[in-house]
Design an enzyme around this catalytic site. Structure first.
Site, short mmCIF file in Angstrom:
data_model
loop_
_atom_site.label_atom_id
_atom_site.label_comp_id
_atom_site.label_asym_id
_atom_site.label_seq_id
_atom_site.Cartn_x
_atom_site.Cartn_y
_atom_site.Cartn_z
N HIS A 105 6.41 -11.94 5.06
CA HIS A 105 6.23 -11.47 3.39
C HIS A 105 7.90 -11.05 2.89
O HIS A 105 8.52 -10.73 3.57
CB HIS A 105 5.40 -10.44 3.50
CG HIS A 105 5.73 -9.29 4.49
ND1 HIS A 105 5.18 -9.65 6.00
CD2 HIS A 105 6.40 -8.24 4.58
CE1 HIS A 105 5.87 -8.48 6.51
NE2 HIS A 105 6.40 -7.82 5.73
N ILE A 149 0.74 -1.17 -0.09
CA ILE A 149 -0.07 -0.08 0.07
C ILE A 149 0.78 1.14 0.08
O ILE A 149 0.56 2.41 -0.66
CB ILE A 149 -1.11 -0.08 1.26
CG1 ILE A 149 -2.25 0.76 0.70
CG2 ILE A 149 -0.34 0.22 2.55
CD1 ILE A 149 -2.92 0.35 -0.05
N GLN A 165 9.86 -5.65 11.02
CA GLN A 165 8.65 -6.37 10.70
C GLN A 165 7.64 -5.53 11.55
O GLN A 165 7.36 -5.30 12.72
CB GLN A 165 8.54 -7.69 11.28
CG GLN A 165 7.46 -8.52 10.55
CD GLN A 165 7.54 -9.93 10.86
OE1 GLN A 165 8.31 -10.50 11.63
NE2 GLN A 165 6.52 -10.65 10.13
P1 5GP Z 1 6.95 -4.89 7.29
O1 5GP Z 1 7.20 -3.63 7.91
O2 5GP Z 1 6.33 -5.91 8.17
O3 5GP Z 1 8.35 -5.44 6.61
O4 5GP Z 1 6.13 -4.68 6.14
C1 5GP Z 1 4.65 -4.57 6.10
C2 5GP Z 1 4.21 -3.83 5.08
O5 5GP Z 1 2.74 -4.33 4.86
C3 5GP Z 1 4.28 -2.56 5.04
O6 5GP Z 1 5.42 -1.98 3.97
C4 5GP Z 1 2.93 -1.89 4.80
O7 5GP Z 1 2.65 -0.94 3.79
C5 5GP Z 1 2.17 -3.14 4.21
N1 5GP Z 1 0.83 -3.05 4.44
C6 5GP Z 1 0.33 -2.83 5.85
N2 5GP Z 1 -1.07 -3.07 5.77
C7 5GP Z 1 -1.45 -3.25 4.53
C8 5GP Z 1 -2.60 -3.41 3.74
O8 5GP Z 1 -3.66 -3.49 4.30
N3 5GP Z 1 -2.59 -3.46 2.41
C9 5GP Z 1 -1.24 -3.48 1.73
N4 5GP Z 1 -1.37 -3.68 0.60
N5 5GP Z 1 -0.16 -3.39 2.23
C10 5GP Z 1 -0.16 -3.30 3.67
#
Ligand code: 5GP
Ligand code: ZN
Length: 143
Positions: free
Chosen positions: A100, A31, A94
């Site tokens: 992911h 997003i 994270q």
């Molecule tokens: P992390 O910070 O865990 O490595 O990455 C999580 C990612 O998930 C972030 O880059 C954030 O923008 C994305 N994200 C969180 N909520 C959503 C959502 O509801 N939809 C989408 N498409 N991405 C999301």
């Protein structure tokens, strides 16, 4: 998992911009779009982070990374590079606790993205390096 945002995306309970899906993985636009095409590749099976993977799941997920990376490169020929990142646990940035992999296309030095690798080579003697390597190697063999 009922309260997981990525499980909900996989199950189409909340919308996403899907780029790829098969029986093992789901890929969709992050997003925040750090750069154009920033994509998340997730296993359909809910696992929190890399520490919960077994070899079969690792094969299913990581084998699909080049497929999505190459699709991005074909879709946007102006791509000059790509950072592939997998954050595990809060300390390592994270924020969604369904494992992911980020695929972040790079277009220029002005991209709104940065990563810093400190150099601490001088903090370790060769004996210490050897000791560290052996400690890890012992566990890899046991795994
Ligand atoms: P992390 O910070 O865990 O490595 O990455 C999580 C990612 O998930 C972030 O880059 C954030 O923008 C994305 N994200 C969180 N909520 C959503 C959502 O509801 N939809 C989408 N498409 N991405 C999301
Ligand atoms: Zn989940």
């Amino acid at each position: 998992m009922t309260d997981c945002i990525f499980c909900k995306i996989i199950n189409q309970e909340i919308p996403s911009y899907k780029v790829y899906e098969d029986d093992k993985v789901y890929a969709f636009l992050d997003i925040t779009q750090v750069t154009k095409g920033h994509t998340l590749l997730v296993p359909k099976k809910h696992v929190t982070d890399i520490f919960e993977y077994d070899p079969a799941l690792a094969g299913e997920v990581f084998a699909r990374v080049p497929k999505v990376a190459q699709a991005l490169e074909k879709a946007f020929p102006e791509i000059e590079g790509m950072n592939i990142i997998n954050n595990n646990k809060e300390l390592a940035y994270q924020s969604v606790f369904h494992s992911h992999i980020h695929l972040i296309p790079r277009y220029s030095k002005e991209d709104d993205f940065s990563i810093h690798f400190g150099n601490h080579q001088e903090d370790y003697s060769s004996e210490q390096m050897q000791e560290i390597a052996e400690k890890i190697a012992k566990q890899v063999t046991n795994a």
